[in-house]
Design an enzyme around this catalytic site. Structure first.
Site, PDB file in Angstrom:
ATOM      1  N   ASP A   1      -4.789  -3.686 -18.049  1.00 33.52           N
ATOM      2  CA  ASP A   1      -3.845  -2.573 -18.324  1.00 33.52           C
ATOM      3  C   ASP A   1      -4.067  -1.987 -19.716  1.00 33.52           C
ATOM      4  OD1 ASP A   1      -1.324  -4.665 -16.820  1.00 33.52           O
ATOM      5  OD2 ASP A   1      -2.673  -3.237 -15.859  1.00 33.52           O
TER       6      ASP A   1
ATOM      7  N   LEU B   1      -4.383  -6.697  -7.244  1.00 34.70           N
ATOM      8  CA  LEU B   1      -3.978  -7.726  -8.203  1.00 34.70           C
ATOM      9  C   LEU B   1      -5.117  -8.573  -8.748  1.00 34.70           C
ATOM     10  CD1 LEU B   1      -0.617  -8.783  -6.501  1.00 34.70           C
ATOM     11  CD2 LEU B   1      -1.015  -7.124  -8.326  1.00 34.70           C
TER      12      LEU B   1
ATOM     13  N   GLU C   1       5.432   6.577  -9.461  1.00 37.40           N
ATOM     14  CA  GLU C   1       3.995   6.292  -9.261  1.00 37.40           C
ATOM     15  C   GLU C   1       3.453   7.104  -8.084  1.00 37.40           C
ATOM     16  OE1 GLU C   1       4.642   1.785  -9.249  1.00 37.40           O
ATOM     17  OE2 GLU C   1       2.573   2.002  -9.878  1.00 37.40           O
TER      18      GLU C   1
ATOM     19  N   GLY D   1       0.778  -1.232   0.000  1.00 41.60           N
ATOM     20  CA  GLY D   1       0.000   0.000   0.000  1.00 41.60           C
ATOM     21  C   GLY D   1       0.812   1.285   0.000  1.00 41.60           C
ATOM     22  N   SER D   2       2.004   1.270  -0.604  1.00 39.20           N
ATOM     23  CA  SER D   2       2.765   2.536  -0.641  1.00 39.20           C
ATOM     24  C   SER D   2       2.067   3.552  -1.546  1.00 39.20           C
ATOM     25  CB  SER D   2       4.198   2.287  -1.123  1.00 39.20           C
ATOM     26  OG  SER D   2       4.221   1.934  -2.490  1.00 39.20           O
ATOM     27  N   ASN D   3       1.368   3.076  -2.579  1.00 43.95           N
ATOM     28  CA  ASN D   3       0.603   4.012  -3.422  1.00 43.95           C
ATOM     29  C   ASN D   3      -0.588   4.566  -2.649  1.00 43.95           C
ATOM     30  OD1 ASN D   3       1.690   4.228  -6.253  1.00 43.95           O
ATOM     31  ND2 ASN D   3       1.713   2.020  -5.983  1.00 43.95           N
TER      32      ASN D   3
ATOM     33  N   ASN E   1      -6.123   2.877 -12.464  1.00 44.70           N
ATOM     34  CA  ASN E   1      -5.120   1.887 -12.077  1.00 44.70           C
ATOM     35  C   ASN E   1      -3.730   2.451 -12.327  1.00 44.70           C
ATOM     36  OD1 ASN E   1      -4.113  -0.767 -11.351  1.00 44.70           O
ATOM     37  ND2 ASN E   1      -3.664  -1.073 -13.528  1.00 44.70           N
TER      38      ASN E   1
ATOM     39  N   HIS F   1       0.143   1.281 -13.238  1.00 44.29           N
ATOM     40  CA  HIS F   1       0.916   0.123 -13.697  1.00 44.29           C
ATOM     41  C   HIS F   1       2.367   0.574 -13.881  1.00 44.29           C
ATOM     42  CE1 HIS F   1       1.721  -3.709 -15.633  1.00 44.29           C
ATOM     43  NE2 HIS F   1       2.393  -3.046 -16.552  1.00 44.29           N
TER      44      HIS F   1
END
Ligand code: GRF
Length: 207
Positions: free
Chosen positions: A149, A89, A178, A11-13, A106, A108
Site C-alpha cells: 500500500d 490479498l 471504491e 469481487g464487488s470491485n 490497487n 485500499h
C-alpha cells in the site's frame, strides 16, 4: 487496454469494473480474472459476464515463487497490459512489480499513508480507524510498488467517520466509494491520462 483483475473474495470491485466496461465508461477490456483462492464469488461474477476466470490457489504451490510464476504466465498468456488488484490479498513478488512497473493498480479502503500496510487487511483497517478515533477515513487507488500500500497515489476520496459507526458500516460506506474511484482510475489509465513522475501521479486534463 487489456485489463487483468486479481481478486481473493467477493469481487464487488471487480463487478464495478465489469459494469463500467460494459456501459462504455472504461475504454478497455477485462481479458481475464485470477483468484488466489478457490470458490470465491468473484470468479462467478466474471464467468457470468463471459470473462475468462482462473483460480490459482496459492495453497497448491510449494513456494511463493512458483505461485507468482503461475500468475505471471496467465497474465502474459492473455497479454494483459494493466493489472488491477481488486480485493486481492497476496503480496506480489519483486519480479511481477518489475515487469508491470506502474501498470499494477490497487484499491485500499483507507486514506494512505494512514492505516495501511500488512496489518490492515479486511476489516482490520476499519477496526483500527474506529479504535484510533479518527474522524475521517476513505479510499485510495494507487500504483503498486515494492511496499504494501505504498505506491504512487492515483485517486483518493475521504469518507466521514460517524460516531455510531461499526467496522461493518464504515467498510460499506468506503466500499461504495471504491466502486466509483477504481473505475475512474482505470478509465484515466485507459485514456493515457496518468503520468507517473517519481512518487507523484499527475492526471493530464488537456487532451
Ligand atoms: C475492499 O474494501 C477492498 O479494498 C479490500 O477488500 C474489500 C472487498 O473487496 N481489499 P471486494 O468486494 O472483494 O472487491
Amino acid at each position: 487496454v487489456r485489463i487483468g483483475v486479481l481478486i481473493s473474495g467477493g469481487g464487488s470491485n471487480l463487478q464495478a469494473l465489469i459494469d463500467n466496461v460494459e456501459n462504455g465508461y472504461i475504454n478497455g477490456e477485462i481479458v481475464m480474472v485470477i483468484s488466489d483462492k478457490k470458490g470465491v464469488y468473484g470468479i462467478e461474477r466474471a464467468r457470468k459476464h463471459g470473462i475468462n476466470a482462473v483460480e490459482i490457489d496459492k495453497k497448491e504451490f510449494e513456494d511463493r515463487n512458483a505461485f507468482m510464476k503461475a500468475i505471471i504466465n496467465e497474465l502474459e498468456r492473455h497479454k494483459v497490459e494493466l493489472v488491477v488488484l481488486a480485493g486481492f490479498l497476496s503480496i506480489l513478488s519483486q519480479d511481477v512489480i518489475e515487469r508491470y512497473r506502474n501498470r499494477i493498480m490497487n484499491t485500499h479502503p483507507s486514506l494512505i499513508p494512514a492505516f495501511c500496510g500488512k496489518g490492515y487487511y479486511g476489516y482490520r483497517v476499519h477496526k483500527a480507524v474506529l479504535e484510533y478515533g479518527a474522524k475521517v477515513s476513505g479510499a485510495t487507488v494507487h500504483f503498486v510498488d515494492e511496499g504494501t500500500d505504498t505506491g504512487p497515489i492515483i485517486l483518493q476520496e475521504a469518507v466521514k467517520v460517524e460516531d455510531d459507526d461499526t467496522p461493518e458500516t464504515l467498510a460499506a460506506r468506503i466500499l461504495s466509494v471504491e466502486h466509483k474511484l477504481l473505475p475512474q482510475a482505470v478509465k484515466l489509465y485507459c485514456e493515457g491520462k496518468l503520468m507517473v513522475e517519481g512518487r507523484k501521479v499527475v492526471i493530464k486534463t488537456m487532451n
